[in-house]
Design a protein around this motif. Structure first.
Motif, short mmCIF file in Angstrom:
data_model
loop_
_atom_site.label_atom_id
_atom_site.label_comp_id
_atom_site.label_asym_id
_atom_site.label_seq_id
_atom_site.Cartn_x
_atom_site.Cartn_y
_atom_site.Cartn_z
N GLU A 1 1.10 1.22 41.83
CA GLU A 1 0.65 0.35 40.75
C GLU A 1 0.35 1.15 39.49
O GLU A 1 0.68 0.72 38.38
N GLN B 1 5.52 -9.60 27.72
CA GLN B 1 4.77 -10.21 28.83
C GLN B 1 5.70 -10.90 29.82
O GLN B 1 5.52 -10.78 31.03
N VAL B 2 6.70 -11.59 29.32
CA VAL B 2 7.67 -12.25 30.19
C VAL B 2 8.44 -11.21 30.99
O VAL B 2 8.66 -11.36 32.19
N GLN C 1 2.24 0.64 35.91
CA GLN C 1 1.45 0.42 34.70
C GLN C 1 1.71 1.50 33.66
O GLN C 1 1.82 1.21 32.47
N VAL D 1 7.47 -8.20 31.86
CA VAL D 1 6.57 -7.65 32.88
C VAL D 1 6.44 -8.61 34.06
O VAL D 1 6.54 -8.21 35.22
N GLN D 2 6.24 -9.88 33.77
CA GLN D 2 6.09 -10.87 34.85
C GLN D 2 7.35 -10.97 35.70
O GLN D 2 7.27 -11.12 36.91
N GLN D 3 8.52 -10.89 35.06
CA GLN D 3 9.78 -11.01 35.80
C GLN D 3 10.06 -9.81 36.69
O GLN D 3 10.65 -9.95 37.74
N HIS D 4 9.64 -8.62 36.27
CA HIS D 4 10.08 -7.40 36.96
C HIS D 4 8.96 -6.64 37.66
O HIS D 4 9.22 -5.61 38.30
N TRP D 5 7.73 -7.12 37.57
CA TRP D 5 6.60 -6.40 38.17
C TRP D 5 6.80 -6.16 39.66
O TRP D 5 6.65 -5.06 40.15
N ARG D 6 7.15 -7.18 40.39
CA ARG D 6 7.24 -7.08 41.85
C ARG D 6 8.31 -6.07 42.28
O ARG D 6 8.06 -5.20 43.12
N GLU E 1 5.03 -11.64 23.44
CA GLU E 1 5.33 -12.62 24.47
C GLU E 1 6.56 -12.21 25.27
O GLU E 1 6.59 -12.38 26.49
#
Length: 175
Positions: A34, A9-10, A38, A12-17, A6
């Motif tokens: 991309e 996942q958090v 990945q 990744v969501q915070q820093h993906w952009r 988890e």
């Protein structure tokens, strides 16, 4: 184990952009950007238990991304480099967009490490020491890459009045 997953996942969501934007600037192609992000996340995921304990996991991921981008470029060769020649009028409402495209095209023509140093320094707004850490080299090497890279960009784009102002142009940060 579930909480580590988890946590990843958090992260990744915070820093993906922001990492995706950096990857685009490193590769010059949205699809490859991309793939680069990945790939970096895949490498980090394998060691997430150790990476999550680091003081600066984001900087570690950036370093993985930069080294991966450089190794991809070495393997694939330089290939064809597109150039963009644009005649921009004084009152063109799309002038900033055209300038940004011209800058990105010029960035694509730079050697990998030089491009990485410029992207991390001016697009990611990292200090020279942080860029050196991300690239795994000395601050002096970073300064050299930046100095030579800016000179090459000026030669390719031209640093005339009314053109791009390197490196403090706000359009650089919105690429």
């Amino acid at each position: 184990m579930a909480s580590e997953e988890e946590g990843f996942q958090v992260f990744v969501q915070q820093h993906w952009r922001s990492l995706n934007r950096t990857a685009f600037l490193l590769t010059g192609d949205r699809g490859r950007a991309e793939d680069l992000v990945q790939s970096a996340f895949e490498k980090v995921h394998r060691r997430w238990h150790h990476v999550s304990q680091m003081d600066a996991p984001l900087e570690y991921v950036r370093r993985v991304m930069v080294t991966t981008a450089i190794s991809w470029r070495r393997r694939r060769g330089s290939g064809e480099i597109p150039s963009l020649s644009v005649d921009v009028g004084l009152h063109d409402p799309y002038e900033r967009i055209d300038q940004r495209e011209q800058l990105i095209g010029a960035l694509r023509q730079l050697p990998n490490k030089m491009r990485a140093a410029l992207v991390l320094r001016y697009f990611e707004d990292l200090s020279e020491a942080d860029v050196a850490a991300a690239m795994g080299c000395s601050v002096g090497t970073v300064k050299s890459h930046i100095s030579r890279g800016l000179q090459r960009l000026r030669e390719k784009i031209g640093d005339e009045p009314g053109r791009l102002s390197l490196p403090d142009d706000p359009a650089l940060r919105r690429a």
